[in-house]
Write an enzyme that holds these catalytic residues in place. Structure first.
Site, PDB file in Angstrom:
ATOM      1  N   ASP A  14      11.433  45.527 -56.527  1.00  0.00           N
ATOM      2  CA  ASP A  14      11.359  44.604 -57.668  1.00  0.00           C
ATOM      3  C   ASP A  14      10.903  43.202 -57.275  1.00  0.00           C
ATOM      4  OD1 ASP A  14      13.578  43.758 -56.294  1.00  0.00           O
ATOM      5  OD2 ASP A  14      14.862  43.558 -58.052  1.00  0.00           O
ATOM      6  N   GLU A  15      10.190  43.108 -56.167  1.00  0.00           N
ATOM      7  CA  GLU A  15       9.751  41.784 -55.719  1.00  0.00           C
ATOM      8  C   GLU A  15       8.398  41.879 -55.037  1.00  0.00           C
ATOM      9  OE1 GLU A  15      11.107  38.456 -52.420  1.00  0.00           O
ATOM     10  OE2 GLU A  15      12.649  39.687 -53.352  1.00  0.00           O
TER      11      GLU A  15
END
Length: 223
Positions: free
Chosen positions: A68-69
């Site tokens: 998620d990054e």
């Protein structure tokens, strides 16, 4: 089952104290009415790839940091602040098109390290800007534990050296930073906190594990 743990918690659940690693039985007590959803890693990876594609429809992804990054390097006219801000809003809109509840936090900074710090400063749907002129005073609102790569053990080491605030950390000279980190990472932190665009990664220690808890009826010699 109540003996398992929470992999991730929504912001609503976090308000009741539920977090990653919280025992499910305890989470039920802490947050009455909490709803549990069984983990589905294939679905997570599907959304991961769709989100990366959404971001790349706006600008190239330089590095995928985790599920998620990700990091993107701005070039040319996109480095102008007003253009970078508009691009950030565009990225956030495209991610929302993947899923209407997929808010995102964007950090803009002179380096990947400070952009990461900025992205953590306003969640769950923020846009935070750290310019060189903002250093160090915007960082002084944080604590050292807020920085990437400073975990519980490093926090203890800092406390042993009398460093508990960002102001104290920022006041250290490069030799003191090297001594606390026992090497070049301390020198890099010294540079990162001052806006140097040095690559960063914290991959010295990694592990992977898997565990399974038997249901009560199998907790015997035969089971």
């Amino acid at each position: 089952t109540d003996s398992t743990c929470c992999l991730a918690a929504s912001y609503q659940a976090k308000a009741f104290g539920v977090k990653t690693g919280t025992n499910v039985g305890e989470a039920r007590k802490m947050c009455p009415g909490i709803v549990f959803v069984e983990a589905d890693h294939r679905k997570y990876m599907d959304y991961h790839h769709r989100i990366v594609a959404a971001v790349e429809s706006c600008l190239p992804v330089t590095k995928v940091m985790s599920v998620d990054e990700m990091a993107c390097r701005l070039t040319g006219r996109d480095q102008k602040l007003e253009n970078a801000i508009e691009l950030s809003h565009q990225v956030k809109r495209r991610i929302l098109e993947v899923g209407e509840v997929l808010t995102s936090s964007v950090g803009l900074g002179p380096s990947r390290f400070l952009s990461k710090v900025a992205s953590d400063m306003q969640k769950p749907d923020g846009l935070t800007i750290l310019e060189p002129k903002d250093l160090p005073y915007k960082l002084l609102r944080l604590i050292p534990r807020d920085l990437p790569g400073i975990g519980a053990n490093m926090e203890i080491r800092l406390h042993e050296r009398g460093v508990r605030t960002m102001e104290q950390l920022y006041a250290l000279d490069v030799h003191s930073m090297r001594a606390i980190w026992n090497g070049v990472v301390g020198e890099r932190y010294y540079q990162w906190l001052r806006g140097a665009d040095l690559d960063y990664q914290f991959e010295d220690t990694k592990s992977i594990g898997h565990s399974n808890v038997l249901s009560p009826e199998f907790r015997n010699q035969t089971g």
